[in-house]
Motif scaffolding. Structure first.
Motif, PDB file in Angstrom:
ATOM      1  N   ARG A  57      26.256  36.376  31.793  1.00 41.15           N
ATOM      2  CA  ARG A  57      27.582  36.557  31.193  1.00 41.15           C
ATOM      3  C   ARG A  57      27.554  37.651  30.129  1.00 41.15           C
ATOM      4  NH1 ARG A  57      27.949  32.083  29.172  1.00 41.15           N
ATOM      5  NH2 ARG A  57      27.595  32.618  26.949  1.00 41.15           N
ATOM      6  N   GLU A  58      26.503  37.643  29.282  1.00 40.79           N
ATOM      7  CA  GLU A  58      26.408  38.672  28.249  1.00 40.79           C
ATOM      8  C   GLU A  58      26.265  40.067  28.878  1.00 40.79           C
ATOM      9  OE1 GLU A  58      26.794  38.474  25.123  1.00 40.79           O
ATOM     10  OE2 GLU A  58      26.750  36.312  24.772  1.00 40.79           O
ATOM     11  N   GLN A  60      27.495  41.070  31.728  1.00 42.89           N
ATOM     12  CA  GLN A  60      28.805  41.472  32.235  1.00 42.89           C
ATOM     13  C   GLN A  60      29.735  41.897  31.110  1.00 42.89           C
ATOM     14  OE1 GLN A  60      30.256  38.178  34.552  1.00 42.89           O
ATOM     15  NE2 GLN A  60      28.759  38.507  36.229  1.00 42.89           N
ATOM     16  N   GLU A  61      29.695  41.171  29.971  1.00 41.64           N
ATOM     17  CA  GLU A  61      30.530  41.537  28.844  1.00 41.64           C
ATOM     18  C   GLU A  61      30.123  42.887  28.261  1.00 41.64           C
ATOM     19  OE1 GLU A  61      30.392  38.421  26.017  1.00 41.64           O
ATOM     20  OE2 GLU A  61      31.497  36.970  27.255  1.00 41.64           O
ATOM     21  N   GLU A  63      28.963  45.209  30.092  1.00 36.16           N
ATOM     22  CA  GLU A  63      29.145  46.153  31.188  1.00 36.16           C
ATOM     23  C   GLU A  63      27.857  46.963  31.406  1.00 36.16           C
ATOM     24  OE1 GLU A  63      32.534  48.540  30.406  1.00 36.16           O
ATOM     25  OE2 GLU A  63      33.980  46.893  30.624  1.00 36.16           O
TER      26      GLU A  63
END
Length: 318
Positions: A57-58, A60-61, A63
């Motif tokens: 998740r981190e 993806q955040e 990018e």
């Protein structure tokens, strides 16, 4: 979560500049599969866990590609790597009423801009003494491993130094041998070259002598040819006077003396012609003709004149 790797490092908290914190990290395969964090200031201790889903998740955040994100995460939390120091910072959010948890965030600083890599919730450990003891034990083990590694590196360094000294001596010996060989080869080359020069000079001398001999033989043959031609030119033809003298009857000794006198004159004339030809070979024909003309001037008295002599004159000659 079964742990395979452990890392302990000292960190500074921007919000707590006067306090020293120790961060212990445990993970299985890599940080991308999740990890456990243990934070202690030497008195208290806090622990927290980050799952694999939190890491994804981190990423993806942020990018970022997951592999690159895991690499930056490893540098930030373990401090291993040449670019880790000075590029990452930590922040600790204190406990708040109704929330007995601390939040530890870790950020990447690039071009004076901070990017938050992640955050983990930390819960107080009931018995921090055990955690501190574990940190001390891990530190001692790590120190022992580093000392052993350092000792091994020192031995390897000494071994490499001895090998370097041996190689240096061998290289010096090879260089000296090479220089001696070059001097020896150069000396032999000079000797061979001098011998070749001597042989070449001898050959040149022989060639010159042969050329001179050939030229001398050519001149000698030319002179002999000219002498032969001159002799053929200088030889007088048969004198009819000789035949007439042979036919005349020997009537008195005066005639014999007169005949011998003529022969002597002819012999002297021939010798003079030959001497004159040898002294001047350039004009043998002219000289021979001149000598012949001189010889022709001395003519014997004809037989008729001898027949007309007075008898008294003959007796006077006797």
């Amino acid at each position: 979560m079964s742990c395979c790797s452990t890392s302990v490092r000292q960190i500074s908290i921007a919000s707590e500049p006067h306090r020293t914190f120790f961060l212990k990290l445990e993970w299985a395969e890599d940080l991308g599969s999740g990890f456990v964090i243990l934070l202690s200031d030497g008195i208290s201790a806090w622990s927290g866990e980050v799952s694999e889903e939190d890491v994804s998740r981190e990423a993806q955040e942020m990018e970022m590609e997951r592999e690159r994100y895991v690499g930056d995460l490893h540098l930030a939390l373990t401090g291993e790597g040449p670019a880790a120091e000075g590029e990452y910072s930590f922040h600790l959010t204190p406990e708040r009423p109704g929330r007995p948890l601390l939040q530890l965030s870790y950020e990447k600083v690039q071009n004076d801009i901070s990017f938050r890599l992640g955050v983990v919730d930390l819960q107080a450990v009931p018995e921090p003494t055990e955690v501190i003891r574990e940190l001390i034990r891990h530190g001692l083990e790590q120190s022992t491993r580093l000392q052993a590694k350092n000792q091994h590196l020192l031995e390897e360094n000494q071994k490499l130094r001895r090998e370097q000294e041996h190689i240096t001596k061998e290289m010096q010996r090879y260089v000296q041998g090479k220089e001696r060989l070059e001097r020896d080869l150069y000396s032999r080359f000079v000797l061979v070259l001098n011998e070749k020069k001597v042989k070449l000079r001898d050959l040149q001398k022989r060639v010159k002598e042969l050329e001179e001999s050939v030229e001398e033989n050519r001149l000698r043959n030319k002179a002999d040819s000219e002498d032969h031609k001159a002799m053929e030119t200088a030889m007088p033809e048969s004198n009819p006077m000789d035949d007439s003298l042979n036919d005349i009857t020997d009537v008195a000794p005066c005639r014999k003396r007169h005949h011998r006198h003529l022969q002597q004159l002819e012999t002297q004339a021939r010798r003079a012609a030959l001497d004159q030809r040898q002294r001047s070979r350039e004009k043998p024909t002219e000289d021979a003709k001149a000598e012949m003309s001189k010889t022709s001037d001395v003519q014997p008295k004809p037989a008729s004149a001898a027949a007309n002599l007075d008898p008294d004159d003959l007796f006077d000659d006797i």
